[in-house]
Design an enzyme around this catalytic site. Structure first.
Site, PDB file in Angstrom:
ATOM      1  N   ASP A 143       5.837  -1.826  11.595  1.00  0.00           N
ATOM      2  CA  ASP A 143       5.243  -0.597  11.047  1.00  0.00           C
ATOM      3  C   ASP A 143       4.451   0.208  12.080  1.00  0.00           C
ATOM      4  OD1 ASP A 143       3.053  -2.260  11.318  1.00  0.00           O
ATOM      5  OD2 ASP A 143       2.278  -1.964   9.297  1.00  0.00           O
ATOM      6  N   ARG A 158       0.808  -1.215   0.000  1.00  0.00           N
ATOM      7  CA  ARG A 158       0.000   0.000   0.000  1.00  0.00           C
ATOM      8  C   ARG A 158       0.849   1.276   0.000  1.00  0.00           C
ATOM      9  NH1 ARG A 158      -3.511  -2.442   4.874  1.00  0.00           N
ATOM     10  NH2 ARG A 158      -1.605  -3.693   5.006  1.00  0.00           N
ATOM     11  N   ARG A 187      44.101  44.907 -15.136  1.00  0.00           N
ATOM     12  CA  ARG A 187      42.904  45.365 -15.848  1.00  0.00           C
ATOM     13  C   ARG A 187      43.332  46.517 -16.740  1.00  0.00           C
ATOM     14  NH1 ARG A 187      40.632  47.591 -10.117  1.00  0.00           N
ATOM     15  NH2 ARG A 187      41.581  49.665 -10.251  1.00  0.00           N
ATOM     16  N   ALA A 198      40.176  45.424  -7.354  1.00  0.00           N
ATOM     17  CA  ALA A 198      38.858  45.046  -7.891  1.00  0.00           C
ATOM     18  C   ALA A 198      38.962  44.777  -9.384  1.00  0.00           C
ATOM     19  CB  ALA A 198      37.861  46.176  -7.625  1.00  0.00           C
ATOM     20  N   ASN A 205      37.824  27.322  -9.186  1.00  0.00           N
ATOM     21  CA  ASN A 205      38.516  26.075  -8.810  1.00  0.00           C
ATOM     22  C   ASN A 205      38.525  25.024  -9.902  1.00  0.00           C
ATOM     23  OD1 ASN A 205      35.694  25.856  -8.501  1.00  0.00           O
ATOM     24  ND2 ASN A 205      35.931  24.076  -7.192  1.00  0.00           N
ATOM     25  N   LYS A 213      32.231  25.837  -1.003  1.00  0.00           N
ATOM     26  CA  LYS A 213      32.310  24.377  -1.114  1.00  0.00           C
ATOM     27  C   LYS A 213      33.689  23.891  -0.725  1.00  0.00           C
ATOM     28  CE  LYS A 213      33.982  21.793  -3.995  1.00  0.00           C
ATOM     29  NZ  LYS A 213      34.582  21.234  -5.204  1.00  0.00           N
ATOM     30  N   THR A 254       1.202 -12.625   8.648  1.00  0.00           N
ATOM     31  CA  THR A 254       1.873 -12.365   9.926  1.00  0.00           C
ATOM     32  C   THR A 254       2.042 -13.641  10.767  1.00  0.00           C
ATOM     33  OG1 THR A 254      -0.310 -11.653  10.712  1.00  0.00           O
ATOM     34  CG2 THR A 254       1.256  -9.917  10.159  1.00  0.00           C
TER      35      THR A 254
HETATM   36  C1  UD1 Z   1      -2.063  -6.146  11.069  1.00  0.00           C
HETATM   37  C2  UD1 Z   1      -3.085  -7.047  11.822  1.00  0.00           C
HETATM   38  C3  UD1 Z   1      -4.284  -6.168  12.179  1.00  0.00           C
HETATM   39  C4  UD1 Z   1      -3.848  -4.986  13.018  1.00  0.00           C
HETATM   40  C5  UD1 Z   1      -2.743  -4.185  12.307  1.00  0.00           C
HETATM   41  C6  UD1 Z   1      -2.158  -3.180  13.254  1.00  0.00           C
HETATM   42  C7  UD1 Z   1      -2.850  -9.320  10.946  1.00  0.00           C
HETATM   43  C8  UD1 Z   1      -3.438 -10.348  10.058  1.00  0.00           C
HETATM   44  N1  UD1 Z   1      -3.479  -8.125  10.991  1.00  0.00           N
HETATM   45  O1  UD1 Z   1      -2.679  -5.735   9.865  1.00  0.00           O
HETATM   46  O2  UD1 Z   1      -5.225  -6.953  12.913  1.00  0.00           O
HETATM   47  O3  UD1 Z   1      -4.952  -4.158  13.300  1.00  0.00           O
HETATM   48  O4  UD1 Z   1      -1.682  -5.054  11.881  1.00  0.00           O
HETATM   49  O5  UD1 Z   1      -1.279  -2.314  12.592  1.00  0.00           O
HETATM   50  O6  UD1 Z   1      -1.855  -9.564  11.587  1.00  0.00           O
HETATM   51  N2  UD1 Z   1       4.576  -8.995   7.869  1.00  0.00           N
HETATM   52  C9  UD1 Z   1       5.495 -10.016   7.730  1.00  0.00           C
HETATM   53  N3  UD1 Z   1       5.232 -11.040   6.876  1.00  0.00           N
HETATM   54  C10 UD1 Z   1       4.071 -11.144   6.190  1.00  0.00           C
HETATM   55  C11 UD1 Z   1       3.118 -10.098   6.346  1.00  0.00           C
HETATM   56  C12 UD1 Z   1       3.400  -9.048   7.198  1.00  0.00           C
HETATM   57  O7  UD1 Z   1       6.553  -9.964   8.349  1.00  0.00           O
HETATM   58  O8  UD1 Z   1       3.904 -12.099   5.447  1.00  0.00           O
HETATM   59  C13 UD1 Z   1       4.885  -7.876   8.757  1.00  0.00           C
HETATM   60  C14 UD1 Z   1       4.898  -6.544   8.026  1.00  0.00           C
HETATM   61  O9  UD1 Z   1       6.209  -6.238   7.575  1.00  0.00           O
HETATM   62  C15 UD1 Z   1       4.400  -5.563   9.075  1.00  0.00           C
HETATM   63  C16 UD1 Z   1       3.593  -6.410  10.034  1.00  0.00           C
HETATM   64  O10 UD1 Z   1       3.900  -7.756   9.753  1.00  0.00           O
HETATM   65  O11 UD1 Z   1       5.449  -4.935   9.774  1.00  0.00           O
HETATM   66  C17 UD1 Z   1       2.087  -6.182   9.864  1.00  0.00           C
HETATM   67  O12 UD1 Z   1       1.727  -6.469   8.518  1.00  0.00           O
HETATM   68  P1  UD1 Z   1       0.724  -5.537   7.705  1.00  0.00           P
HETATM   69  O13 UD1 Z   1       0.620  -6.089   6.339  1.00  0.00           O
HETATM   70  O14 UD1 Z   1       1.054  -4.134   7.906  1.00  0.00           O
HETATM   71  O15 UD1 Z   1      -0.620  -5.906   8.495  1.00  0.00           O
HETATM   72  P2  UD1 Z   1      -1.900  -4.986   8.651  1.00  0.00           P
HETATM   73  O16 UD1 Z   1      -2.767  -5.146   7.454  1.00  0.00           O
HETATM   74  O17 UD1 Z   1      -1.517  -3.643   9.047  1.00  0.00           O
HETATM   75 MG    MG Z   2       0.267  -2.645   9.113  1.00  0.00          MG
END
Ligand code: UD1
Ligand code: MG
Length: 465
Positions: free
Chosen positions: A101, A16, A436, A419, A382, A347, A78
């Site tokens: 994030d 996104r 000059r 000058a 320079n 510089k 996740t």
């Molecule tokens: C996630 C939660 C959501 C919560 C929100 C809070 C899940 C399914 N959803 O959604 O309930 O409200 O965070 O901010 O967990 N990541 C991985 N591997 C993956 C996917 C994601 O490491 O395969 C990491 C991402 O890098 C990120 C974090 O997990 O740092 C969260 O992933 P993201 O895709 O941002 O989840 P959200 O849709 O925000």
């Molecule tokens: Mg997120």
């Protein structure tokens, strides 16, 4: 309660964001967003384990080789990301799981979560938002206990109305996590293994799942797109500004003072509106910086003034004065009390104490000793089209207006360049250099030219043709 560990999920691409840069490396006040959550986790649970995946090498390179990493080869969600961390985790104890994030989370919130966790199998940190769009909703049973979390895409219209959201921060009992995490399935809209589903699994198995509800919505601000990035940057910027003000720095308009994480500023310094202070910058006490100024990676002493200017990769010693409209490019040292004034570019040069370049000059690759005066429009040339050359100007020299100094040159101490001179050879100490054409005066011609009528001018032109 056993050992305490932290895992940070940072393997996602961050689609996104629509970016070539992995999401967790996007900067917030001059620092990758991931670094904030790393510090936060490290403050309560020691060095965290970071799950990387998308652009893993790039993330490791930016975050540093001395960290602990686990690899999620395919971004399957996740829940799958946390699975990849399990082999490196202890057999039992408590585990904090954080998202890469959510940079606004603070140590105090994690402490609050740990207190709420007690003997739970899992505890999720939640908050209430007036607009919960995009977040997982926390569904509770009639007794008020957390039943499950439903993601936006999977939620019914009624579930979408729930304002309590999952912040993405959890505490787990590692032993139970090991047992039940493999039970997740990707049967949902996104075809992903949702970590959030573990809460329902644990509940079904009769294990206690709790919630730690925090008042502060910022805890939950997850950065998924550029709008949320800007929102988080504003909150982080305000935190940085508040802490500077508490330490004695005046920000005339904090809403337009953009100061990076880690910038140090001494007491009684005044930062005027529309000013950006970036990178590894330190500013001393009692300075006046701005308005409309950008300082990047600079070391600035006490009592320095910089107005409407750009200063990068340079040192400004105490009481130096810069601007308005000056450009100090990388590699400069501006000595104590020296002045680099209006429309002056410098510089890779050293300007000695109390030397002055007050207006309309360029000094490139020059070593200028103390007490030198460089007149308006003087240029230190320079570059010969192929190579850069250095020049040295001795203490107390006077360089007249509109002169060009063709480097490499040695201008001796106390030398005087008249000058309009184009200097092509060294000037000994105390000498006058003048090159000059001698002036010629044509008696009366000036007056004739000034009193000429337009028709005469036309005639004169036609005559010439
Ligand atoms: C996630 C939660 C959501 C919560 C929100 C809070 C899940 C399914 N959803 O959604 O309930 O409200 O965070 O901010 O967990 N990541 C991985 N591997 C993956 C996917 C994601 O490491 O395969 C990491 C991402 O890098 C990120 C974090 O997990 O740092 C969260 O992933 P993201 O895709 O941002 O989840 P959200 O849709 O925000
Ligand atoms: Mg997120």
């Amino acid at each position: 309660m056993g050992e305490l560990q932290a895992v940070i999920l940072a393997a996602g691409e961050g689609q996104r964001m629509r970016s070539a840069v992995p999401k967790v490396l996007h900067p917030l006040c001059g620092r990758p967003m991931l670094c904030y959550i790393l510090d936060c986790a490290a403050a309560v649970a020691g060095e965290p384990l970071i799950v990387v995946g998308h652009d893993a090498d790039l993330v490791r390179e930016h975050i540093g080789p001395r960290r602990r990493y686990a690899l999620q080869e395919k971004q399957l969600g996740t829940g799958d990301a946390l699975m990849q961390a399990l082999p490196q985790l202890p057999r039992e104890g408590r585990l904090l799981v954080l998202c890469g994030d959510t940079p606004l989370l603070e140590k105090e919130h994690l402490e609050q979560l740990l207190r709420a966790h007690g003997d739970n199998a899992a505890t999720v940190m939640t908050t209430r938002l007036s607009d919960p769009t995009g977040y997982g909703r926390v569904l509770r049973d009639p007794g008020g206990l957390v039943q499950r979390v439903v993601e936006e895409g999977d939620a019914s219209a009624a579930e979408k109305k729930v304002c309590e959201i999952n912040s993405g921060t959890y505490c787990f009992d590692i032993k139970l996590l090991r047992r039940f995490l493999p039970r997740l399935s990707p049967e949902n809209v996104q075809r992903e293994y949702y970590l959030t589903d573990i809460l329902a699994v644990l509940r079904e198995q009769g294990h206690p799942v709790g919630a730690c509800t925090v008042e502060d919505w910022q805890v939950a601000l997850g950065i998924n797109d550029r709008c949320q990035l800007a929102e988080a940057a504003a909150v982080m910027g305000a935190r940085i500004n508040r802490s500077l003000m508490q330490r004695g720095v005046t920000l005339v308009d904090p809403s337009t003072a953009y100061i990076d994480y880690g910038v140090e500023i001494g007491a009684d310094t005044v930062i005027l509106p529309q000013t950006l202070i970036e990178g590894a910058t330190t500013i001393g006490a009692a300075c006046r910086i701005g308005p409309a100024t950008q300082i990047i990676d600079a070391q600035i002493g006490d009592g320095v003034t910089v107005r409407q200017s750009v200063v990068q990769g340079s040192i400004l010693e105490s009481a130096a004065v810069v601007g308005p409209f000056a450009h100090i490019r990388p590699g400069c040292r501006i000595g104590g009390g020296a002045k680099v004034g209006t429309f002056v570019e410098v510089k890779n040069s050293a300007i000695g104490a109390a030397s002055k370049l007050p207006h309309l000059s360029y000094a490139g690759d020059a070593d200028i000793d103390g007490g030198v005066n460089i007149g308006a429009g003087a240029i230190i040339v320079n570059y010969d089209g192929r190579k850069k050359h250095r020049s040295h100007i001795g203490a107390g020299a006077f360089i007249g207006c509109n002169s060009s100094l063709i480097s490499p040159l040695e201008i001796g101490e106390g030398a005087f360049v008249a000058a309009g001179t184009t200097v092509t050879g060294d000037v000994p100490a105390g000498a006058l250099a003048i090159a000059r054409q001698r002036q010629k005066n044509c008696e009366g011609l000036g007056k004739r030219l000034l009193t000429k009528k337009p028709e005469q001018e036309k005639d004169m032109r036609e005559e010439k043709e």
